[in-house]
Design an enzyme around this catalytic site. Structure first.
Site, PDB file in Angstrom:
ATOM      1  N   SER A   1      -2.081  -6.121   0.420  1.00 48.74           N
ATOM      2  CA  SER A   1      -0.714  -5.791   0.028  1.00 48.74           C
ATOM      3  C   SER A   1      -0.176  -6.871  -0.897  1.00 48.74           C
ATOM      4  O   SER A   1      -0.344  -8.069  -0.632  1.00 48.74           O
ATOM      5  CB  SER A   1       0.198  -5.675   1.258  1.00 48.74           C
ATOM      6  OG  SER A   1       1.540  -5.521   0.868  1.00 48.74           O
TER       7      SER A   1
ATOM      8  N   GLY B   1      -3.970   0.498   0.770  1.00 49.52           N
ATOM      9  CA  GLY B   1      -2.939   1.517   0.970  1.00 49.52           C
ATOM     10  C   GLY B   1      -3.048   2.631  -0.055  1.00 49.52           C
ATOM     11  O   GLY B   1      -2.975   2.377  -1.257  1.00 49.52           O
TER      12      GLY B   1
ATOM     13  N   ASP C   1       3.819   5.703  -5.557  1.00 42.05           N
ATOM     14  CA  ASP C   1       5.225   6.017  -5.308  1.00 42.05           C
ATOM     15  C   ASP C   1       6.179   5.434  -6.330  1.00 42.05           C
ATOM     16  O   ASP C   1       7.395   5.495  -6.141  1.00 42.05           O
ATOM     17  CB  ASP C   1       5.628   5.499  -3.928  1.00 42.05           C
ATOM     18  CG  ASP C   1       5.616   3.975  -3.854  1.00 42.05           C
ATOM     19  OD1 ASP C   1       4.946   3.352  -4.689  1.00 42.05           O
ATOM     20  OD2 ASP C   1       6.280   3.419  -2.969  1.00 42.05           O
ATOM     21  N   LYS C   2       5.664   4.887  -7.443  1.00 44.22           N
ATOM     22  CA  LYS C   2       6.533   4.305  -8.468  1.00 44.22           C
ATOM     23  C   LYS C   2       7.486   3.269  -7.878  1.00 44.22           C
ATOM     24  O   LYS C   2       8.640   3.139  -8.295  1.00 44.22           O
ATOM     25  CB  LYS C   2       7.334   5.399  -9.180  1.00 44.22           C
ATOM     26  CG  LYS C   2       6.484   6.488  -9.811  1.00 44.22           C
ATOM     27  CD  LYS C   2       5.585   5.962 -10.910  1.00 44.22           C
ATOM     28  CE  LYS C   2       4.779   7.083 -11.551  1.00 44.22           C
ATOM     29  NZ  LYS C   2       3.873   6.599 -12.594  1.00 44.22           N
ATOM     30  N   ASN C   3       7.009   2.556  -6.859  1.00 44.41           N
ATOM     31  CA  ASN C   3       7.764   1.455  -6.246  1.00 44.41           C
ATOM     32  C   ASN C   3       9.034   1.918  -5.536  1.00 44.41           C
ATOM     33  O   ASN C   3      10.006   1.171  -5.434  1.00 44.41           O
ATOM     34  CB  ASN C   3       8.121   0.400  -7.303  1.00 44.41           C
ATOM     35  CG  ASN C   3       8.296  -0.969  -6.689  1.00 44.41           C
ATOM     36  OD1 ASN C   3       7.725  -1.267  -5.645  1.00 44.41           O
ATOM     37  ND2 ASN C   3       9.077  -1.806  -7.331  1.00 44.41           N
ATOM     38  N   ARG C   4       9.034   3.162  -5.031  1.00 44.05           N
ATOM     39  CA  ARG C   4      10.199   3.633  -4.280  1.00 44.05           C
ATOM     40  C   ARG C   4      10.218   3.056  -2.863  1.00 44.05           C
ATOM     41  O   ARG C   4      11.259   2.666  -2.360  1.00 44.05           O
ATOM     42  CB  ARG C   4      10.195   5.169  -4.195  1.00 44.05           C
ATOM     43  CG  ARG C   4      10.462   5.872  -5.496  1.00 44.05           C
ATOM     44  CD  ARG C   4      10.807   7.339  -5.249  1.00 44.05           C
ATOM     45  NE  ARG C   4       9.876   7.980  -4.353  1.00 44.05           N
ATOM     46  CZ  ARG C   4       8.726   8.536  -4.728  1.00 44.05           C
ATOM     47  NH1 ARG C   4       8.376   8.492  -5.995  1.00 44.05           N
ATOM     48  NH2 ARG C   4       7.932   9.127  -3.854  1.00 44.05           N
TER      49      ARG C   4
ATOM     50  N   CYS D   1       3.517  -0.665   3.104  1.00 44.83           N
ATOM     51  CA  CYS D   1       2.188  -0.942   3.656  1.00 44.83           C
ATOM     52  C   CYS D   1       2.152  -2.299   4.367  1.00 44.83           C
ATOM     53  O   CYS D   1       1.514  -2.441   5.417  1.00 44.83           O
ATOM     54  CB  CYS D   1       1.139  -0.895   2.547  1.00 44.83           C
ATOM     55  SG  CYS D   1       0.834   0.767   1.915  1.00 44.83           S
TER      56      CYS D   1
END
Length: 397
Positions: A263, A282, A286-289, A294
C-alpha cells in the site's frame, strides 16, 4: 343624462362560464358528460368513474407517454458510442476466434513450406538452422522456474468501483497473469475474494477464459485465508525452488516467510522480496476516491504493510500512482533482475517521465527502458485501461 344613455359594460366571463351559459345541459340524463368536459377528461390525471363505480381502462394518453420518457435514463453521445462499440465487439467474438485459428494454421503451413523447400534444395545447414530456431522458441516459451513466493490480488473491492473501472481491473488482472506466466521466474498467483461482480464479468463478458489459465488459483475466501493456504503451497515438493535472485537464500526457511500487504499509504518501505513470503496487491481502480482503504483493511486484519521503493530509485515527473498490473510486473521483474531501479525503468510507462536517482545511469529516462503498455485483454475493447488508475498497492516516496 349621458350616463343614463351610455350602455352598461358587462363583466367578462371565463371560458368555462361562457360555455355553461351558452349551452344549457340536461341534468337528469344518467352518465351524461358535456362534449368539452369529455375532451378535458382525457388530458387530466384524475380517474373518472362510470355509473357502476368502476374505473375505466387507461387509454394511453400523451401525458402518460411523456412520463415514461422522463423516467427512462438518458445516455450521452459518448456513452452511446461506447455502448455501440461494445455491442459490436461482443458480436464479433466468434469471428475473432476463427481468425486466430486461421492465423495459427497459416503459421504452421509456412513453417512446413520452409522446411520442405530447404530439404528439396539439399541444404542441410538451413534445415538444421530451422530446427534449432523452432526448438529454441519452444524452449523459451516453456522455460519458467516457479519460486516459493506468492502474489495475492485482493478482489474484495469490486463493488466499490464503477463499471468502467471493473473493466479496467479485469484487463489489469489478465495482464498480470500473462506477465507472471511468461516470466523466467514466476510466483504462485491467487485471486482472493473472487466471488462478486468481477467474477460475474469473467464468467459472462470474458466467456470464462480464465478457466483455461495455468498456475493460478481463484478463491472466494479473503486474502487472509489465501495467505494461510499459500504457506502450504510453497512448502510442498513442487512448491518452487530457490533460483535466480533467491538462489543465494539457501538458509531461508518457511518460518522466515512473511505476509505483506502492499500500500502506498504504508509508512514502511519494501527493500527486497523474501522466499516463502506472500505479497498482497489491492485489486482496486477508483481514481483515488477511496483513500487508504487497502491500508486500513490490512491494519484491521493485523497484516504487515509496505510500499514499493519508487522514490528511492526513480524521480517521477508525474504522480507516483501505478496500475495493479504494473505493481505485479515490477515485482516479477525484480525476481529476474534483482535491481529495483532496472525493474522500475522497464515497467513504468514512458508517459510518467521517470529518471533514475543517484546512479551512474541518472540521465537515463524511461524512453530508453521498457514502455509498459496499458493493460488490455483479448476480450476487452477498451483501449485505455489502468490509465491514472489508483492502484492502492502502488508506492509513493
Amino acid at each position: 343624462m349621458e350616463d343614463e344613455e351610455r350602455p352598461r359594460k358587462f363583466p367578462k366571463l371565463s371560458n368555462d362560464e361562457a360555455q355553461k351559459d351558452s349551452e344549457p345541459t340536461m341534468t337528469g340524463a344518467v352518465g351524461f358528460v358535456p362534449h368539452e368536459d369529455a375532451a378535458q377528461s382525457t388530458t387530466h390525471d384524475d380517474v373518472a368513474t362510470t355509473a357502476n363505480g368502476e374505473e375505466p381502462k387507461s387509454t394511453g394518453t400523451r401525458q402518460d407517454g411523456d412520463e415514461s420518457k422522463d423516467d427512462a435514463p438518458k445516455l450521452s453521445k459518448n456513452q452511446l458510442k461506447k455502448l455501440r462499440r461494445r455491442e459490436n465487439w461482443d458480436a464479433q467474438r466468434e469471428q475473432r476466434r476463427i481468425l486466430r485459428k486461421e492465423k495459427t494454421v497459416a503459421k504452421k503451413q509456412r513453417r512446413r513450406e520452409l522446411m520442405d523447400k530447404a530439404k528439396k534444395e539439399g541444404d542441410k545447414a538451413a534445415v538444421e538452422e530451422l530446427r534449432q530456431t523452432w526448438a529454441t522458441n519452444r524452449k523459451k516459451s516453456k522455460q519458467s522456474t516457479l519460486l516459493p513466493l506468492t502474489l495475492i490480488f485482493d478482489c474484495g473491492y469490486d463493488d466499490l468501483m464503477l463499471e468502467k473501472e471493473r473493466i479496467s481491473l479485469s484487463s489489469q488482472l489478465t495482464r498480470s497473469y500473462s506477465d507472471n506466466r511468461g516470466a523466467p521466474y514466476r510466483a504462485h498467483m491467487v485471486f482472493s475474494s473472487f466471488n462478486k461482480l468481477l467474477k460475474e464479468r469473467f464468467d459472462t463478458t470474458l466467456a470464462k477464459t480464465h478457466h483455461n489459465w495455468k498456475g493460478i488459483r481463484f478463491m472466494e475466501e479473503d486474502f487472509v485465508h489465501a495467505a494461510d493456504q499459500a504457506k502450504e503451497w510453497m512448502t510442498q515438493p513442487k512448491g518452487g525452488q530457490l533460483a535466480g535472485v533467491l538462489a543465494n537464500k539457501t538458509d531461508a526457511t518457511p518460518e522466515d516467510g512473511e505476509i505483506v500487504y502492499l500500500s502506498s499509504d504504508s509508512p514502511n518501505t519494501l527493500t527486497e522480496l523474501k522466499p516463502y513470503s506472500t505479497y498482497i496487491i489491492g485489486g482496486l481502480v477508483d481514481k483515488n476516491r477511496h483513500k487508504a482503504i487497502c491500508y486500513k483493511t490490512a491494519v484491521e486484519k493485523g497484516i504487515k504493510t509496505a510500499k514499493l521503493p519508487i522514490g528511492e530509485y526513480i524521480q517521477m515527473a508525474s504522480r507516483q500512482v501505478l496500475a495493479t498490473n504494473h505493481v505485479a510486473e515490477i515485482m516479477i521483474r525484480w525476481l529476474e533482475l534483482g535491481d529495483w531501479g532496472e525493474a522500475f525503468m522497464k515497467v513504468i510507462p514512458r508517459r510518467k517521465g521517470g529518471t533514475l536517482r543517484d546512479s551512474e545511469r541518472g540521465s537515463q529516462d524511461l524512453s530508453q527502458g521498457g514502455d509498459a503498455e496499458e493493460a488490455s485483454s483479448d476480450e476487452e475493447p477498451e483501449p485505455a485501461v489502468g490509465e491514472d488508475a489508483t492502484a492502492t498497492s502502488s508506492a509513493n516516496p
